[in-house]
Design a protein around this motif. Sequence first.
Motif, short mmCIF file in Angstrom:
data_model
loop_
_atom_site.label_atom_id
_atom_site.label_comp_id
_atom_site.label_asym_id
_atom_site.label_seq_id
_atom_site.Cartn_x
_atom_site.Cartn_y
_atom_site.Cartn_z
N GLU A 1 -0.43 34.78 47.46
CA GLU A 1 -1.22 33.55 47.57
C GLU A 1 -0.40 32.38 47.04
OE1 GLU A 1 -5.02 31.62 45.29
OE2 GLU A 1 -5.24 33.71 45.98
N TYR A 2 -0.31 31.33 47.84
CA TYR A 2 0.41 30.12 47.47
C TYR A 2 -0.60 28.99 47.28
CZ TYR A 2 4.74 32.41 48.90
OH TYR A 2 5.80 33.27 49.01
N LYS B 1 -4.44 26.10 49.57
CA LYS B 1 -4.20 27.52 49.38
C LYS B 1 -3.75 28.14 50.70
CE LYS B 1 -7.22 29.71 46.92
NZ LYS B 1 -8.44 30.45 46.49
N LYS B 2 -2.67 28.95 50.63
CA LYS B 2 -2.18 29.66 51.80
C LYS B 2 -1.79 31.08 51.40
CE LYS B 2 -0.31 25.67 54.31
NZ LYS B 2 0.90 25.08 54.96
N PHE B 3 -1.77 31.97 52.38
CA PHE B 3 -1.35 33.35 52.14
C PHE B 3 -0.20 33.68 53.08
CE2 PHE B 3 -5.69 32.97 50.82
CZ PHE B 3 -5.78 33.75 49.67
N ASP C 1 -1.87 38.95 46.38
CA ASP C 1 -3.21 39.18 46.91
C ASP C 1 -3.39 40.60 47.42
OD1 ASP C 1 -5.85 37.96 47.95
OD2 ASP C 1 -5.02 38.96 49.73
N THR D 1 1.40 40.61 50.25
CA THR D 1 0.84 39.30 50.56
C THR D 1 0.73 38.50 49.27
OG1 THR D 1 -0.46 40.20 52.39
CG2 THR D 1 -1.13 38.06 51.53
#
Length: 387
Positions: free
Chosen positions: A178-179, A2-4, A188, A176
Motif C-alpha cells: 500500500e502506497y 492511497k494506491k496498491f 497489504d 502487494t
Amino acid sequence: MKKFFTSESVTEGHPDKVCDNISDGILDAILTQDPMARAAIECAAAYDKLLIMGEVTTTANVDYEQTARDVIKRIGYDFGSFAYDKCNIIVAIHAQSPDIAMGVNASLEKKTDGGSAEDTLGAGDQGMMFGYACRETEELMPLTLVLSHKLAIRLTQVRRSRRLPYLRPDGKTQVTVEYVDGKPTRVDTVVVSTQHDSEVTQEILRKEIKEYVIDEVIPASLMDENTKIFINPTGRFEIGGPEGDSGLTGRKIIVDTYGGRCAHGGGAFSGKDSTKVDRSAAYYCRYVAKNLVASGLADELEIQVAYAIGVANPVSVFVDSHGTGKYDDETLANIVKKEFDFRPYSIIKSLGLRSPVFAPTSAYGHFGRPNFAWERTDKVTDLQKYL
C-alpha cells in the motif's frame, strides 16, 4: 492518495525458470571456452521432455545435453518424470544467420567511415530496452519486487538446508504494498505457493511457511492486523515444475526486470550473448538509471534506449524522472548522452560481458543484486558535478 501495487517472483524450480537456468548454464559453458561466441539459446520443457534450440556460433565444445542435466540436478529435480537422469532431451542448435552476423561483425558506422573501436560492433537487433531505479529500497528497486524475490530466495534456502524437508523446487511468491502519496507504508497482501511432497499436511506447511519464510523476510513494521496472507491457497501442490506445467525460456520478463513498475521492451535475456542488445543494453540502462538516482539527480528514473540492427549508436535515448528530477527530463537525457556510451562494444567492455557471468542471473532477478557489474554506482561522482 492511497494506491496498491503488486509484484511477483518465482523460484528456480518454476518451469520457466528451469528453462532460463538451462539456457544461461549452456551460455556460460560456451563463454568459458570461447568469450567471442554468439549464442541465442532457448529451451522448452513439458512433462518428461526438454527441447534445447537456437543459434550458436562458437569454437567451444560443449555437451549441451549433459550441461542441461547438471542444471536440472542442481535445481533439485531428482524425482518424477522430469528427473535429471530420466527426462528426454532433444538438441536443435544451428549457427547464427550470416545475415544477422554481418551487421554485428561490423557496424554501419564502421563500414561507412571506419569509425573508432567502439564502432566495431553493430547492434544485434532492432528494438527498445528500458532501465529503472527508485529510492524505495537500499537496492534502488521497487519494494514489491525486492520482497517477492527475497521470499522466493528464502523458499529455496529452507528447502536446500532441509529446514523444511518436505519442500520441492517449484514455487511462486507475490507481494502487494500500500502506497500513500507515493510512499510505501505497509504490506497489504502476501501470497506464497510452494511445491511439497505428499506427506506434509497443509496445516503444518502453512504454519511453517509463515514462521520460517514470511516472518523472516517481511519486516514486522510493514505488517499489521489487516495484512492478508495466502499460503498454497488452492490446497495441495505436489506436482510441479515441467511435469505440472510447460516451461519456456524468457517467459518471466517482468519477474526478471522491475516487477511491472516500468515499461518493458519485450526482449528476454536468458541464453543470449552480449551482442544481443535485448540483454546488454537493458543491463546498461539499469546501470545508467541507478547511477543517476544514486547521485541525487532524481528520486525515480526510467530510461529507454532504442537501436537499429547493425548500427552501433542508438537511434534514441529517452528519460522520464516522474517529476522527481533535479532538472527537466530533456536536460537529464542530454546528461545521459554526454556521460554514458550506449554503443554495444562499449557496453560489453565496461560491464565485462564476454565472461561467463550469466547463470546467476537466471533466477531471482537480473537487477538489484550487488554482485553484478551493472549494479555498480561508480559514475556517481562524475554525475554529482551537475548538482
